[in-house]
Design a protein around this motif. Structure first.
Motif, PDB file in Angstrom:
ATOM      1  N   PRO A 282       0.816  -1.222   0.000  1.00 41.78           N
ATOM      2  CA  PRO A 282       0.000   0.000   0.000  1.00 41.78           C
ATOM      3  C   PRO A 282       0.854   1.278   0.000  1.00 41.78           C
ATOM      4  CG  PRO A 282      -0.878  -1.564   1.583  1.00 41.78           C
ATOM      5  CD  PRO A 282       0.453  -2.114   1.107  1.00 41.78           C
ATOM      6  N   GLU A 283       2.111   1.171   0.357  1.00 39.61           N
ATOM      7  CA  GLU A 283       3.002   2.340   0.383  1.00 39.61           C
ATOM      8  C   GLU A 283       3.674   2.597  -0.952  1.00 39.61           C
ATOM      9  OE1 GLU A 283       3.290  -0.151   2.912  1.00 39.61           O
ATOM     10  OE2 GLU A 283       1.861   1.059   4.056  1.00 39.61           O
ATOM     11  N   GLY A 284       3.736   1.584  -1.818  1.00 40.80           N
ATOM     12  CA  GLY A 284       4.390   1.797  -3.098  1.00 40.80           C
ATOM     13  C   GLY A 284       4.788   0.527  -3.812  1.00 40.80           C
ATOM     14  N   LEU A 285       5.658   0.697  -4.798  1.00 37.71           N
ATOM     15  CA  LEU A 285       6.108  -0.398  -5.643  1.00 37.71           C
ATOM     16  C   LEU A 285       7.607  -0.256  -5.857  1.00 37.71           C
ATOM     17  CD1 LEU A 285       4.494  -1.762  -8.783  1.00 37.71           C
ATOM     18  CD2 LEU A 285       6.747  -0.757  -9.024  1.00 37.71           C
ATOM     19  N   ARG A 286       8.319  -1.390  -5.860  1.00 37.10           N
ATOM     20  CA  ARG A 286       9.751  -1.380  -6.131  1.00 37.10           C
ATOM     21  C   ARG A 286      10.097  -2.590  -6.991  1.00 37.10           C
ATOM     22  NH1 ARG A 286      14.730   0.481  -4.909  1.00 37.10           N
ATOM     23  NH2 ARG A 286      16.402  -1.006  -4.607  1.00 37.10           N
ATOM     24  N   ALA A 287      10.826  -2.326  -8.082  1.00 39.35           N
ATOM     25  CA  ALA A 287      11.320  -3.378  -8.966  1.00 39.35           C
ATOM     26  C   ALA A 287      12.714  -2.980  -9.421  1.00 39.35           C
ATOM     27  CB  ALA A 287      10.401  -3.552 -10.166  1.00 39.35           C
ATOM     28  N   THR A 288      13.571  -3.962  -9.571  1.00 39.89           N
ATOM     29  CA  THR A 288      14.940  -3.679 -10.006  1.00 39.89           C
ATOM     30  C   THR A 288      15.230  -4.417 -11.309  1.00 39.89           C
ATOM     31  OG1 THR A 288      15.815  -5.495  -8.669  1.00 39.89           O
ATOM     32  CG2 THR A 288      15.778  -3.310  -7.650  1.00 39.89           C
ATOM     33  N   ASN A 289      16.258  -3.952 -12.001  1.00 40.47           N
ATOM     34  CA  ASN A 289      16.775  -4.594 -13.210  1.00 40.47           C
ATOM     35  C   ASN A 289      15.792  -4.639 -14.374  1.00 40.47           C
ATOM     36  OD1 ASN A 289      19.267  -5.088 -11.980  1.00 40.47           O
ATOM     37  ND2 ASN A 289      18.504  -6.976 -11.060  1.00 40.47           N
ATOM     38  N   ALA A 290      14.988  -3.606 -14.549  1.00 44.18           N
ATOM     39  CA  ALA A 290      14.062  -3.537 -15.683  1.00 44.18           C
ATOM     40  C   ALA A 290      14.824  -3.060 -16.913  1.00 44.18           C
ATOM     41  CB  ALA A 290      12.913  -2.585 -15.367  1.00 44.18           C
ATOM     42  N   LYS A 291      14.840  -3.895 -17.943  1.00 45.49           N
ATOM     43  CA  LYS A 291      15.534  -3.532 -19.184  1.00 45.49           C
ATOM     44  C   LYS A 291      14.603  -2.710 -20.059  1.00 45.49           C
ATOM     45  CE  LYS A 291      16.547  -7.621 -20.607  1.00 45.49           C
ATOM     46  NZ  LYS A 291      17.066  -8.734 -21.406  1.00 45.49           N
ATOM     47  N   LEU A 292      15.161  -1.662 -20.632  1.00 46.48           N
ATOM     48  CA  LEU A 292      14.420  -0.796 -21.551  1.00 46.48           C
ATOM     49  C   LEU A 292      15.292  -0.511 -22.763  1.00 46.48           C
ATOM     50  CD1 LEU A 292      13.026   1.718 -18.968  1.00 46.48           C
ATOM     51  CD2 LEU A 292      11.639   0.548 -20.654  1.00 46.48           C
ATOM     52  N   PRO A 293      14.711  -0.545 -23.958  1.00 44.32           N
ATOM     53  CA  PRO A 293      15.474  -0.165 -25.147  1.00 44.32           C
ATOM     54  C   PRO A 293      15.766   1.329 -25.130  1.00 44.32           C
ATOM     55  CG  PRO A 293      13.457  -1.356 -25.732  1.00 44.32           C
ATOM     56  CD  PRO A 293      13.390  -1.038 -24.282  1.00 44.32           C
ATOM     57  N   GLN A 294      16.776   1.733 -25.882  1.00 42.75           N
ATOM     58  CA  GLN A 294      17.088   3.159 -25.996  1.00 42.75           C
ATOM     59  C   GLN A 294      15.911   3.895 -26.618  1.00 42.75           C
ATOM     60  OE1 GLN A 294      20.714   3.551 -28.246  1.00 42.75           O
ATOM     61  NE2 GLN A 294      21.993   2.986 -26.515  1.00 42.75           N
ATOM     62  N   GLY A 295      15.753   5.152 -26.220  1.00 41.37           N
ATOM     63  CA  GLY A 295      14.704   5.979 -26.796  1.00 41.37           C
ATOM     64  C   GLY A 295      13.873   6.668 -25.731  1.00 41.37           C
ATOM     65  N   HIS A 296      12.846   7.372 -26.200  1.00 48.67           N
ATOM     66  CA  HIS A 296      11.950   8.098 -25.311  1.00 48.67           C
ATOM     67  C   HIS A 296      10.765   7.198 -24.960  1.00 48.67           C
ATOM     68  CE1 HIS A 296      10.282  11.640 -23.411  1.00 48.67           C
ATOM     69  NE2 HIS A 296       9.120  11.316 -23.942  1.00 48.67           N
ATOM     70  N   HIS A 297      10.399   7.157 -23.689  1.00 48.22           N
ATOM     71  CA  HIS A 297       9.337   6.277 -23.212  1.00 48.22           C
ATOM     72  C   HIS A 297       8.339   7.050 -22.360  1.00 48.22           C
ATOM     73  CE1 HIS A 297      11.675   2.804 -24.523  1.00 48.22           C
ATOM     74  NE2 HIS A 297      12.724   3.406 -23.978  1.00 48.22           N
ATOM     75  N   SER A 298       7.100   6.570 -22.355  1.00 48.09           N
ATOM     76  CA  SER A 298       6.046   7.145 -21.530  1.00 48.09           C
ATOM     77  C   SER A 298       5.313   5.996 -20.834  1.00 48.09           C
ATOM     78  CB  SER A 298       5.068   7.936 -22.397  1.00 48.09           C
ATOM     79  OG  SER A 298       3.986   8.396 -21.638  1.00 48.09           O
ATOM     80  N   VAL A 299       5.261   6.046 -19.495  1.00 49.96           N
ATOM     81  CA  VAL A 299       4.584   5.028 -18.706  1.00 49.96           C
ATOM     82  C   VAL A 299       3.555   5.734 -17.832  1.00 49.96           C
ATOM     83  CG1 VAL A 299       4.875   3.260 -16.919  1.00 49.96           C
ATOM     84  CG2 VAL A 299       6.602   3.514 -18.710  1.00 49.96           C
ATOM     85  N   THR A 300       2.329   5.216 -17.810  1.00 51.99           N
ATOM     86  CA  THR A 300       1.277   5.787 -16.980  1.00 51.99           C
ATOM     87  C   THR A 300       0.974   4.845 -15.828  1.00 51.99           C
ATOM     88  OG1 THR A 300       0.304   6.885 -18.898  1.00 51.99           O
ATOM     89  CG2 THR A 300      -1.090   6.669 -16.949  1.00 51.99           C
ATOM     90  N   LEU A 301       0.956   5.383 -14.624  1.00 49.21           N
ATOM     91  CA  LEU A 301       0.656   4.627 -13.408  1.00 49.21           C
ATOM     92  C   LEU A 301      -0.686   5.099 -12.875  1.00 49.21           C
ATOM     93  CD1 LEU A 301       4.115   5.513 -11.991  1.00 49.21           C
ATOM     94  CD2 LEU A 301       3.494   3.194 -12.607  1.00 49.21           C
ATOM     95  N   LYS A 302      -1.544   4.155 -12.470  1.00 52.22           N
ATOM     96  CA  LYS A 302      -2.823   4.494 -11.851  1.00 52.22           C
ATOM     97  C   LYS A 302      -3.015   3.608 -10.636  1.00 52.22           C
ATOM     98  CE  LYS A 302      -5.094   5.947 -16.087  1.00 52.22           C
ATOM     99  NZ  LYS A 302      -6.204   5.755 -17.007  1.00 52.22           N
TER     100      LYS A 302
END
Length: 185
Positions: A147-167
């Motif tokens: 309930p306080e939040g979220l934590r994840a490590t080692n997430a791979k992302l390709p190069q470039g501009h990204h947009s992520v929406t959290l709800k």
């Protein structure tokens, strides 16, 4: 009465169920679903949780190259709706979107409920890009969600501009939304 988003069937095409979240729908009785093959099943709802893990031992893909290609060329919305008064807040502690980041990344999100409400962790929804590709389960498979939040490590992302929406919703049915835009170098 708590009003949370409901998962609704929006279409069935080629045997695939297309689902959407609906914040205006009322819950309904389960109905039988008949597939194109004639099989009938009674839908069942259940909360699935993954073991709380740090994921610090291996990298995992947050976004695939195919999802980036699908999202290219789609124009962002002209506006973002205002959250309801007293809605929870979402604070992104990591990654630092103010500067380019390197993959793999650590994701650290903080939730804050208001007016004596509590965060409903199972209400979290995480989408990628303007097409809102749902990556919630992919993230939750590698994250610790509380309930306080979220934590994840080692997430791979390709190069470039990204947009992520959290709800995320609170116990009073108010939904917070946060758009995180960042560049991976």
């Amino acid at each position: 009465m708590i009003k949370l988003p409901f998962l609704c069937i929006s279409a069935v095409c080629a045997g695939v169920l297309f689902l959407r979240y609906d914040t205006t729908a009322a819950p309904c009785e389960p109905a039988c679903i008949t597939s194109e093959a004639g099989l009938t099943s009674q839908p069942q709802a259940r909360v699935v949780s993954s073991p709380a893990s740090d994921s610090s031992t291996s990298d995992w893909s947050l976004i695939t190259e195919e999802e980036i290609v699908r999202d290219q060329g789609v124009h962002p919305p002209e506006f973002y709706p205002k959250p309801p008064i007293g809605a929870p807040t979402i604070k992104v502690n990591q990654p630092d979107a103010s500067k380019p980041i390197k993959s793999p990344v650590t994701i650290e999100i903080e939730f804050q409920a208001e007016d004596g409400a509590t965060i409903i962790p199972s209400s979290i929804r995480i989408t990628y890009g303007w097409l809102e590709i749902d990556i919630t389960q992919r993230v939750l498979a590698h994250a610790k969600l509380t309930p306080e939040g979220l934590r994840a490590t080692n997430a791979k992302l390709p190069q470039g501009h990204h947009s992520v929406t959290l709800k995320v919703a609170d116990s009073k049915g108010r939904v917070a939304s946060k758009v995180l835009e960042f560049t991976v170098v």
